[in-house]
Design a protein around this motif. Sequence first.
Motif, PDB file in Angstrom:
ATOM      1  N   ARG A  97     -83.696  55.325  36.802  1.00  0.00           N
ATOM      2  CA  ARG A  97     -84.480  55.046  38.008  1.00  0.00           C
ATOM      3  C   ARG A  97     -83.906  55.819  39.184  1.00  0.00           C
ATOM      4  O   ARG A  97     -82.712  56.034  39.270  1.00  0.00           O
ATOM      5  CB  ARG A  97     -84.426  53.548  38.333  1.00  0.00           C
ATOM      6  CG  ARG A  97     -85.050  52.708  37.243  1.00  0.00           C
ATOM      7  CD  ARG A  97     -84.694  51.267  37.426  1.00  0.00           C
ATOM      8  NE  ARG A  97     -85.263  50.746  38.658  1.00  0.00           N
ATOM      9  CZ  ARG A  97     -85.278  49.452  38.953  1.00  0.00           C
ATOM     10  NH1 ARG A  97     -84.756  48.571  38.105  1.00  0.00           N
ATOM     11  NH2 ARG A  97     -85.798  49.039  40.061  1.00  0.00           N
ATOM     12  N   ILE A  98     -84.795  56.227  40.062  1.00  0.00           N
ATOM     13  CA  ILE A  98     -84.270  56.807  41.300  1.00  0.00           C
ATOM     14  C   ILE A  98     -84.060  55.655  42.278  1.00  0.00           C
ATOM     15  O   ILE A  98     -84.595  54.563  42.090  1.00  0.00           O
ATOM     16  CB  ILE A  98     -85.247  57.851  41.903  1.00  0.00           C
ATOM     17  CG1 ILE A  98     -86.598  57.194  42.179  1.00  0.00           C
ATOM     18  CG2 ILE A  98     -85.374  59.042  40.979  1.00  0.00           C
ATOM     19  CD1 ILE A  98     -87.495  58.029  43.055  1.00  0.00           C
ATOM     20  N   SER A  99     -83.255  55.897  43.270  1.00  0.00           N
ATOM     21  CA  SER A  99     -83.002  54.826  44.238  1.00  0.00           C
ATOM     22  C   SER A  99     -84.203  54.695  45.171  1.00  0.00           C
ATOM     23  O   SER A  99     -85.003  55.610  45.319  1.00  0.00           O
ATOM     24  CB  SER A  99     -81.765  55.141  45.061  1.00  0.00           C
ATOM     25  OG  SER A  99     -82.062  56.227  45.908  1.00  0.00           O
ATOM     26  N   LEU A 100     -84.309  53.518  45.786  1.00  0.00           N
ATOM     27  CA  LEU A 100     -85.380  53.294  46.751  1.00  0.00           C
ATOM     28  C   LEU A 100     -85.263  54.282  47.909  1.00  0.00           C
ATOM     29  O   LEU A 100     -86.256  54.797  48.413  1.00  0.00           O
ATOM     30  CB  LEU A 100     -85.295  51.868  47.295  1.00  0.00           C
ATOM     31  CG  LEU A 100     -86.100  50.820  46.542  1.00  0.00           C
ATOM     32  CD1 LEU A 100     -85.866  49.451  47.167  1.00  0.00           C
ATOM     33  CD2 LEU A 100     -87.587  51.168  46.562  1.00  0.00           C
ATOM     34  N   ASP A 101     -84.018  54.540  48.291  1.00  0.00           N
ATOM     35  CA  ASP A 101     -83.783  55.503  49.356  1.00  0.00           C
ATOM     36  C   ASP A 101     -84.439  56.833  49.035  1.00  0.00           C
ATOM     37  O   ASP A 101     -85.112  57.435  49.852  1.00  0.00           O
ATOM     38  CB  ASP A 101     -82.264  55.738  49.533  1.00  0.00           C
ATOM     39  CG  ASP A 101     -81.666  54.736  50.473  1.00  0.00           C
ATOM     40  OD1 ASP A 101     -82.443  53.908  51.017  1.00  0.00           O
ATOM     41  OD2 ASP A 101     -80.442  54.764  50.660  1.00  0.00           O
ATOM     42  N   ARG A 102     -84.201  57.235  47.763  1.00  0.00           N
ATOM     43  CA  ARG A 102     -84.701  58.530  47.376  1.00  0.00           C
ATOM     44  C   ARG A 102     -86.224  58.507  47.304  1.00  0.00           C
ATOM     45  O   ARG A 102     -86.892  59.455  47.713  1.00  0.00           O
ATOM     46  CB  ARG A 102     -84.098  58.911  46.036  1.00  0.00           C
ATOM     47  CG  ARG A 102     -84.551  60.277  45.642  1.00  0.00           C
ATOM     48  CD  ARG A 102     -83.663  60.891  44.640  1.00  0.00           C
ATOM     49  NE  ARG A 102     -84.233  62.182  44.265  1.00  0.00           N
ATOM     50  CZ  ARG A 102     -83.586  63.063  43.544  1.00  0.00           C
ATOM     51  NH1 ARG A 102     -82.368  62.791  43.133  1.00  0.00           N
ATOM     52  NH2 ARG A 102     -84.147  64.196  43.261  1.00  0.00           N
ATOM     53  N   LEU A 103     -86.746  57.421  46.752  1.00  0.00           N
ATOM     54  CA  LEU A 103     -88.187  57.269  46.680  1.00  0.00           C
ATOM     55  C   LEU A 103     -88.798  57.387  48.073  1.00  0.00           C
ATOM     56  O   LEU A 103     -89.789  58.076  48.311  1.00  0.00           O
ATOM     57  CB  LEU A 103     -88.522  55.904  46.071  1.00  0.00           C
ATOM     58  CG  LEU A 103     -90.017  55.608  45.907  1.00  0.00           C
ATOM     59  CD1 LEU A 103     -90.604  56.472  44.791  1.00  0.00           C
ATOM     60  CD2 LEU A 103     -90.248  54.140  45.624  1.00  0.00           C
ATOM     61  N   PHE A 104     -88.140  56.710  49.005  1.00  0.00           N
ATOM     62  CA  PHE A 104     -88.592  56.725  50.394  1.00  0.00           C
ATOM     63  C   PHE A 104     -88.586  58.145  50.951  1.00  0.00           C
ATOM     64  O   PHE A 104     -89.554  58.610  51.542  1.00  0.00           O
ATOM     65  CB  PHE A 104     -87.674  55.813  51.213  1.00  0.00           C
ATOM     66  CG  PHE A 104     -88.056  55.733  52.658  1.00  0.00           C
ATOM     67  CD1 PHE A 104     -89.026  54.836  53.082  1.00  0.00           C
ATOM     68  CD2 PHE A 104     -87.453  56.553  53.607  1.00  0.00           C
ATOM     69  CE1 PHE A 104     -89.376  54.768  54.407  1.00  0.00           C
ATOM     70  CE2 PHE A 104     -87.802  56.482  54.933  1.00  0.00           C
ATOM     71  CZ  PHE A 104     -88.755  55.581  55.334  1.00  0.00           C
ATOM     72  N   LEU A 105     -87.485  58.809  50.689  1.00  0.00           N
ATOM     73  CA  LEU A 105     -87.361  60.164  51.225  1.00  0.00           C
ATOM     74  C   LEU A 105     -88.416  61.081  50.626  1.00  0.00           C
ATOM     75  O   LEU A 105     -89.031  61.886  51.330  1.00  0.00           O
ATOM     76  CB  LEU A 105     -85.970  60.721  50.942  1.00  0.00           C
ATOM     77  CG  LEU A 105     -84.842  60.107  51.752  1.00  0.00           C
ATOM     78  CD1 LEU A 105     -83.499  60.626  51.263  1.00  0.00           C
ATOM     79  CD2 LEU A 105     -85.025  60.432  53.230  1.00  0.00           C
ATOM     80  N   GLU A 106     -88.637  60.936  49.315  1.00  0.00           N
ATOM     81  CA  GLU A 106     -89.597  61.816  48.660  1.00  0.00           C
ATOM     82  C   GLU A 106     -90.994  61.610  49.209  1.00  0.00           C
ATOM     83  O   GLU A 106     -91.794  62.529  49.269  1.00  0.00           O
ATOM     84  CB  GLU A 106     -89.597  61.558  47.153  1.00  0.00           C
ATOM     85  CG  GLU A 106     -88.445  62.252  46.447  1.00  0.00           C
ATOM     86  CD  GLU A 106     -88.382  61.924  44.957  1.00  0.00           C
ATOM     87  OE1 GLU A 106     -89.139  61.024  44.533  1.00  0.00           O
ATOM     88  OE2 GLU A 106     -87.574  62.551  44.273  1.00  0.00           O
ATOM     89  N   ASN A 107     -91.279  60.391  49.603  1.00  0.00           N
ATOM     90  CA  ASN A 107     -92.621  60.104  50.070  1.00  0.00           C
ATOM     91  C   ASN A 107     -92.795  60.211  51.582  1.00  0.00           C
ATOM     92  O   ASN A 107     -93.892  60.028  52.090  1.00  0.00           O
ATOM     93  CB  ASN A 107     -93.036  58.709  49.618  1.00  0.00           C
ATOM     94  CG  ASN A 107     -93.329  58.705  48.129  1.00  0.00           C
ATOM     95  OD1 ASN A 107     -94.346  59.206  47.693  1.00  0.00           O
ATOM     96  ND2 ASN A 107     -92.377  58.186  47.346  1.00  0.00           N
ATOM     97  N   THR A 108     -91.725  60.431  52.256  1.00  0.00           N
ATOM     98  CA  THR A 108     -91.859  60.530  53.711  1.00  0.00           C
ATOM     99  C   THR A 108     -91.580  61.933  54.190  1.00  0.00           C
ATOM    100  O   THR A 108     -92.371  62.548  54.885  1.00  0.00           O
ATOM    101  CB  THR A 108     -90.915  59.562  54.437  1.00  0.00           C
ATOM    102  OG1 THR A 108     -89.619  59.702  53.879  1.00  0.00           O
ATOM    103  CG2 THR A 108     -91.406  58.137  54.303  1.00  0.00           C
TER     104      THR A 108
END
Lengths: 295, 295, 281
Positions: free
Chosen positions: A267-278
Amino acid sequence: MSEPAIRIKNLTKDFRIGVRGVKLRAVDNVSLEIGDNQIFGLLGPNGCGKSTTMKILLGLLEPTKGECSIYGINSHSVKSRLNVGFLPEAPYFYKFLSGRELVRFYARVCGVPKSEISDRTEDVLTLVSMQNAAHRRVGTYSKGMLQRIGIAQAVVHDPKLIVLDEPTAGVDPIGSHAIAELIIALKERGKTVMLCSHLLAQVEGLCDRVAIMSRGKLVLEGGVDELLEKEDQRSLIIRDFNPQAQAEIEAVLAKYGSKLDKVEAPRISLDRLFLENTDGAAIGSGQDVNDKEDA
Amino acid sequence: MPLDRESWLYRTGRRLALTAAVLMGVGLACAPLQNRVWGEVKSFQPEMNLRDLEDALGQGVIIGLLGGFRTLVADFVYLRASYYWEKSDRPNTEALLALTTSIDPRPLYFWLNAARIISYDIPVWRVRERGDFEDVPQAYKDHIYQEQVDRAMGLLDRAQSFHPDNMQIPLEKARIYYDKVKDYENAAKYYHQVTQMPDAPYYAARIYANALDNLGRSREAYEFLRELYPTLPPSEEVPQASREVVLERIREFENDLDMPLIERFPPQSIELAAPDPVNLTPFSTTGEGTSASED
Amino acid sequence: MNGSSFARLLLIARNTFLEAVRQKFFNVLVVLSIAMIASANFFRQFDFGSSELKFIADFGMGAVLLFGSILSVVVTAQLFFSEIENRTALTMLAKPVHRWEFITGKFLGVFLVLMAFVSLMLFLLAAVLYWRESNLMTYPRYADDFANGRIVNYTGILQLVFSELFKFGLLAAVTLFIASFSNTNLYTVIISFFVMIICQLQYIARDSWSDLDNPILRGIVWMLSLLFPNLQMFNVGEQLVFPTEQVTLSMGGYIGLLGYGAIYIAVLLGLSAYTFRRREI
């Protein structure tokens, strides 16, 4: 340089509370050395004594026992702070100044020669990407901007050591990421960075070495990799995973006396998910974070 | 309990002792300087009779008085007195005027105006309390006038204890005696006193002569003016000296006293130069309650 | 690399002054200035003659004393504790800055604020007095009062600027000293006002201790008179603005007064720096 950036020797700090002065030990016999050109994380929960240690190091508090020095100069001496830049926790700067005025002011306080002040100020404002907001009053800044202008004032006099107290606390992931990149950039410029944080995950990928404090005592110290790796374990990340192949792999592992503990989807971290989508462009090398251990 | 050198009590005690020692040392060292300056400043600040003031003002205002707001408090009380004066409120006006001068006896203005109000205005109010001004018997009026003049004199006596060398006070006394109760005996006494003081206005001497004349001591008045005349500066230089008026008066006395020519005052240069002198203003004998009533 | 102490001192002072300016401190001044002009007009309704000038001066100087005292205490405490509470002192003292430089710089900043206040107010007072005096001089019925020219001594007002400034400076230094060891703004303000009143009344102890019979009481009163500076000594407005032959502050007395203020300011700053040295930020 033969002297380490920071040397802390048998440091103890007691606070006196109440009229009779009941002792409260905030730092208990801590010894620590931080070498040049490292990113060092002093970690631990709130109230573990890391901020107190940092304040003693910066001469803001007097130690009860023991001593600290910066590049060989005792923290008692004002001279020890010539080579230090400091970003306090949740910094509040003079709200009535603009960002640029603030940086210039601290540059002058630190004795940067007049002829260099303008260049240096613009230089560090660029470094922290604050040129466009530099004319605004500090009172109007967001938390992330405050941290960045805080770093700018900490490095404006080109110190060798930069001390950051909770640099990412209360800052959103984009901001934290930018700060992390900044810290790495500072290291690349040859600086030593010491940072205090209770957000262990955020600094994990950043620090070369960490020390962990608990109840005033230093409980662990070492390189991040050596502390975190489970020596006898490795994770494999497999593309186009096939459950049938798993049985064969297990058989091969068994042949060498190894054992497959667990199979899970990385899993990727939520932080990373956030960054990828923002703000995908902002993802860099520094913040590839806390899926390492569990993958 | 052994003395804990780190206890709050010990540290605070030590700090207090040190501070007290330093401040007392400075106090001692500065004593000569303080004596010198305070000696001078204090001489301008007459003592207050606090016991009387406390009843009238209350402790809060007393602190203000002692703490440097003395002139301001006096001004306020005086303005308050003026307010009651406009309403012809006798008890309040008189009480507040007395209070004003007790608080700050330094401004002459307070004393003189208080005396004028007490001797000129209040008698009128008191007479009116009895009925229509014209209908009140003269004997009663005289009685009231005398009573108020005595009170004003009491006030001016106190004023004189604070300003012994100021000619305005005997001048005011003389004026009140002369105008309000036609007491030429006392008027003459005080006008004479004024003429002996530095800065005496020229008209005081002329009215002194009038007062003597009114007492039937014309000869004495004449002698006084004869001696006065040569000391007066020429009118071109000091018009207030009214040299011509004095000479005119001298001639009047000579005629009234039927003096033989040989005893008379020799002809003066202005008489010779202007054989037909213009009709000069007669003596002004009014005191209208302002210090600028003459000339 | 490291500039001189003096340069840092001035920087901190300038920054402190700037803070006061940008925190809208000067709005207070505008209000006070308007009030002063209004009061000058207020006295015109009475027929005070030349004494109108005395009333204007008394009220003007009273306002300077009242608001100056409040400002000296409140602004000092506010500017000091804004550094502590906003933790800007933390940033500042983590720089190569001595604690005494910080304290002295803060004081100088406050001193600049007070200087702006005192000079502006007294300049305005002088202007109002000049305007009224010129006006009154044209009335023939007051001619006697102005027989020897103007009554108001305008150089005296200039002298007063400095004596008031030193008085308020002393008060600010007292406040800074109290702030250097106390924990809250409110406590500092209350204690400072208390000390201010004692200093204003110090002269009573000073003048009376030797008359006391009880030796213990006598000793206590004597010590009190030594512990506190004599602020009453600075109330010389009347002598300076309306000097007469009997009532004039000599030049020696005036300079002595300023010297007295300067000594106390220096000592109190020293004590503040000493106490602040070990303060935990």
